[in-house]
Design a protein around this motif. Structure first.
Motif, PDB file in Angstrom:
ATOM      1  N   SER A   1       0.641  -1.208   0.022  1.00 37.25           N
ATOM      2  CA  SER A   1       0.052   0.217  -0.020  1.00 37.25           C
ATOM      3  C   SER A   1       0.938   1.622  -0.301  1.00 37.25           C
ATOM      4  O   SER A   1       2.238   0.991   0.390  1.00 37.25           O
ATOM      5  CB  SER A   1      -0.829  -0.203   0.960  1.00 37.25           C
ATOM      6  OG  SER A   1      -0.052   0.530   1.864  1.00 37.25           O
ATOM      7  N   ILE A   2       0.318   2.356  -0.837  1.00 40.30           N
ATOM      8  CA  ILE A   2       1.172   3.593  -0.335  1.00 40.30           C
ATOM      9  C   ILE A   2       0.847   3.950   0.903  1.00 40.30           C
ATOM     10  O   ILE A   2       2.321   4.603   1.434  1.00 40.30           O
ATOM     11  CB  ILE A   2       0.460   4.776  -0.419  1.00 40.30           C
ATOM     12  CG1 ILE A   2      -0.241   4.468  -2.406  1.00 40.30           C
ATOM     13  CG2 ILE A   2       0.509   6.056  -0.836  1.00 40.30           C
ATOM     14  CD1 ILE A   2       0.419   4.827  -3.212  1.00 40.30           C
ATOM     15  N   LYS A   3       0.661   3.658   1.673  1.00 34.36           N
ATOM     16  CA  LYS A   3       1.277   3.726   3.586  1.00 34.36           C
ATOM     17  C   LYS A   3       2.452   3.234   3.601  1.00 34.36           C
ATOM     18  O   LYS A   3       3.283   3.958   4.377  1.00 34.36           O
ATOM     19  CB  LYS A   3       0.168   3.287   4.398  1.00 34.36           C
ATOM     20  CG  LYS A   3      -0.040   3.924   5.681  1.00 34.36           C
ATOM     21  CD  LYS A   3      -0.791   3.594   6.612  1.00 34.36           C
ATOM     22  CE  LYS A   3      -1.357   3.460   8.211  1.00 34.36           C
ATOM     23  NZ  LYS A   3      -1.524   3.117   9.165  1.00 34.36           N
ATOM     24  N   THR A   4       2.208   1.789   3.670  1.00 33.23           N
ATOM     25  CA  THR A   4       4.244   0.967   3.742  1.00 33.23           C
ATOM     26  C   THR A   4       4.579   1.911   2.997  1.00 33.23           C
ATOM     27  O   THR A   4       5.515   1.781   3.561  1.00 33.23           O
ATOM     28  CB  THR A   4       3.183  -0.847   3.233  1.00 33.23           C
ATOM     29  OG1 THR A   4       2.271  -0.991   3.902  1.00 33.23           O
ATOM     30  CG2 THR A   4       4.668  -1.259   3.678  1.00 33.23           C
ATOM     31  N   ILE A   5       4.498   2.104   1.861  1.00 31.88           N
ATOM     32  CA  ILE A   5       5.919   2.555   1.135  1.00 31.88           C
ATOM     33  C   ILE A   5       6.314   3.723   1.417  1.00 31.88           C
ATOM     34  O   ILE A   5       7.564   3.743   1.501  1.00 31.88           O
ATOM     35  CB  ILE A   5       5.664   2.388  -0.540  1.00 31.88           C
ATOM     36  CG1 ILE A   5       5.273   1.495  -1.449  1.00 31.88           C
ATOM     37  CG2 ILE A   5       6.558   3.507  -1.080  1.00 31.88           C
ATOM     38  CD1 ILE A   5       4.626   1.863  -2.954  1.00 31.88           C
TER      39      ILE A   5
ATOM     40  N   LEU B   1      15.586   8.367   6.517  1.00 36.80           N
ATOM     41  CA  LEU B   1      16.269   9.143   8.150  1.00 36.80           C
ATOM     42  C   LEU B   1      17.378   8.887   8.498  1.00 36.80           C
ATOM     43  O   LEU B   1      18.050   8.999   9.250  1.00 36.80           O
ATOM     44  CB  LEU B   1      15.133   8.384   9.836  1.00 36.80           C
ATOM     45  CG  LEU B   1      13.520   9.932   9.004  1.00 36.80           C
ATOM     46  CD1 LEU B   1      12.590   9.146  10.297  1.00 36.80           C
ATOM     47  CD2 LEU B   1      14.185  11.324   9.294  1.00 36.80           C
ATOM     48  N   THR B   2      17.554   7.111   8.665  1.00 30.87           N
ATOM     49  CA  THR B   2      18.424   6.586   8.086  1.00 30.87           C
ATOM     50  C   THR B   2      19.577   6.752   8.071  1.00 30.87           C
ATOM     51  O   THR B   2      20.688   6.966   8.609  1.00 30.87           O
ATOM     52  CB  THR B   2      18.234   5.152   8.693  1.00 30.87           C
ATOM     53  OG1 THR B   2      17.844   3.987   8.665  1.00 30.87           O
ATOM     54  CG2 THR B   2      19.543   3.777   7.792  1.00 30.87           C
ATOM     55  N   ALA B   3      19.251   8.087   6.017  1.00 34.10           N
ATOM     56  CA  ALA B   3      20.530   8.025   5.735  1.00 34.10           C
ATOM     57  C   ALA B   3      21.202   9.323   6.258  1.00 34.10           C
ATOM     58  O   ALA B   3      22.471   9.720   6.697  1.00 34.10           O
ATOM     59  CB  ALA B   3      20.415   8.681   4.090  1.00 34.10           C
ATOM     60  N   ALA B   4      19.530  10.356   7.242  1.00 31.35           N
ATOM     61  CA  ALA B   4      20.575  11.584   8.241  1.00 31.35           C
ATOM     62  C   ALA B   4      20.780  11.223   8.980  1.00 31.35           C
ATOM     63  O   ALA B   4      22.505  11.886   9.752  1.00 31.35           O
ATOM     64  CB  ALA B   4      19.092  12.210   8.077  1.00 31.35           C
ATOM     65  N   LEU B   5      20.816  10.305   9.710  1.00 29.38           N
ATOM     66  CA  LEU B   5      21.693   9.783  11.166  1.00 29.38           C
ATOM     67  C   LEU B   5      22.770   9.705  10.760  1.00 29.38           C
ATOM     68  O   LEU B   5      23.565   9.519  11.545  1.00 29.38           O
ATOM     69  CB  LEU B   5      20.442   9.076  11.875  1.00 29.38           C
ATOM     70  CG  LEU B   5      18.727   9.496  12.563  1.00 29.38           C
ATOM     71  CD1 LEU B   5      18.951   8.245  13.074  1.00 29.38           C
ATOM     72  CD2 LEU B   5      19.454  10.320  13.270  1.00 29.38           C
ATOM     73  N   ALA B   6      22.743   9.315   9.851  1.00 25.38           N
ATOM     74  CA  ALA B   6      24.336   7.710   9.754  1.00 25.38           C
ATOM     75  C   ALA B   6      25.244   9.420   8.927  1.00 25.38           C
ATOM     76  O   ALA B   6      26.908   8.628   9.424  1.00 25.38           O
ATOM     77  CB  ALA B   6      24.405   6.902   8.307  1.00 25.38           C
ATOM     78  N   GLN B   7      24.973  10.216   8.443  1.00 27.63           N
ATOM     79  CA  GLN B   7      25.953  11.198   8.192  1.00 27.63           C
ATOM     80  C   GLN B   7      25.916  12.037   9.402  1.00 27.63           C
ATOM     81  O   GLN B   7      26.527  13.349   9.035  1.00 27.63           O
ATOM     82  CB  GLN B   7      25.472  12.129   6.612  1.00 27.63           C
ATOM     83  CG  GLN B   7      25.104  11.269   5.289  1.00 27.63           C
ATOM     84  CD  GLN B   7      24.237  11.663   4.615  1.00 27.63           C
ATOM     85  OE1 GLN B   7      23.712  13.280   4.675  1.00 27.63           O
ATOM     86  NE2 GLN B   7      24.432  11.126   3.219  1.00 27.63           N
TER      87      GLN B   7
ATOM     88  N   VAL C   1      10.247   6.656   3.797  1.00 28.14           N
ATOM     89  CA  VAL C   1      11.449   7.901   5.535  1.00 28.14           C
ATOM     90  C   VAL C   1      12.208   6.975   6.435  1.00 28.14           C
ATOM     91  O   VAL C   1      13.247   7.929   6.891  1.00 28.14           O
ATOM     92  CB  VAL C   1       9.503   8.048   6.325  1.00 28.14           C
ATOM     93  CG1 VAL C   1      10.166   8.968   7.557  1.00 28.14           C
ATOM     94  CG2 VAL C   1       8.972   8.735   4.965  1.00 28.14           C
ATOM     95  N   THR C   2      11.551   6.321   6.575  1.00 31.35           N
ATOM     96  CA  THR C   2      12.510   4.737   6.935  1.00 31.35           C
ATOM     97  C   THR C   2      14.132   5.117   6.417  1.00 31.35           C
ATOM     98  O   THR C   2      15.099   5.505   7.457  1.00 31.35           O
ATOM     99  CB  THR C   2      12.388   3.342   7.435  1.00 31.35           C
ATOM    100  OG1 THR C   2      11.105   3.754   8.423  1.00 31.35           O
ATOM    101  CG2 THR C   2      13.219   2.994   8.721  1.00 31.35           C
ATOM    102  N   ILE C   3      14.299   4.885   5.232  1.00 32.72           N
ATOM    103  CA  ILE C   3      15.867   5.083   4.775  1.00 32.72           C
ATOM    104  C   ILE C   3      15.955   6.424   4.765  1.00 32.72           C
ATOM    105  O   ILE C   3      16.828   6.391   4.738  1.00 32.72           O
ATOM    106  CB  ILE C   3      14.745   4.251   3.254  1.00 32.72           C
ATOM    107  CG1 ILE C   3      14.662   2.522   3.662  1.00 32.72           C
ATOM    108  CG2 ILE C   3      16.422   4.611   2.363  1.00 32.72           C
ATOM    109  CD1 ILE C   3      14.561   2.591   2.431  1.00 32.72           C
TER     110      ILE C   3
END
Length: 92
Positions: free
Chosen positions: A2-6, A15-21, A11-13
């Motif tokens: 569904s659109i919600k899952t995507i 946020l993970t990239a922002a936190l890793a940088q 958003v999780t990806i």
């Protein structure tokens, strides 16, 4: 999917990239103290505080005001003699 899952996955990806940088240490001043804190730690603290404040503001109130009961109590809805003398005279 569904659109919600995507949307949640994207958003999780992001946020993970922002936190890793943002793992380097930066100077932080609070009142009269200056110290170095990880950007990751500051972003996590801000996120937790924002979540708690949002939860506190958004939760429903425990007791709701019942305007109907208040109105009925004032105007004695259960009292059968609520007619005025003029009303009784008009009905008769």
């Amino acid at each position: 999917m569904s659109i919600k899952t995507i949307t949640i996955i994207v958003v999780t990806i992001l946020l993970t990239a922002a936190l890793a940088q943002n793992t380097d240490k930066v100077p932080f001043a609070f009142l009269f103290a200056n110290f170095y804190v990880s950007k990751l730690m500051m972003m996590a603290v801000v996120a937790v505080v924002a979540f708690i404040l949002g939860w506190l503001v958004g939760r429903p109130k425990k007791a709701k005001f019942d305007i109907g009961a208040y109105h009925d109590n004032i105007h004695k809805k259960d009292d059968p003699n609520t007619l005025s003398d003029e009303d009784r005279e008009y009905i008769s």
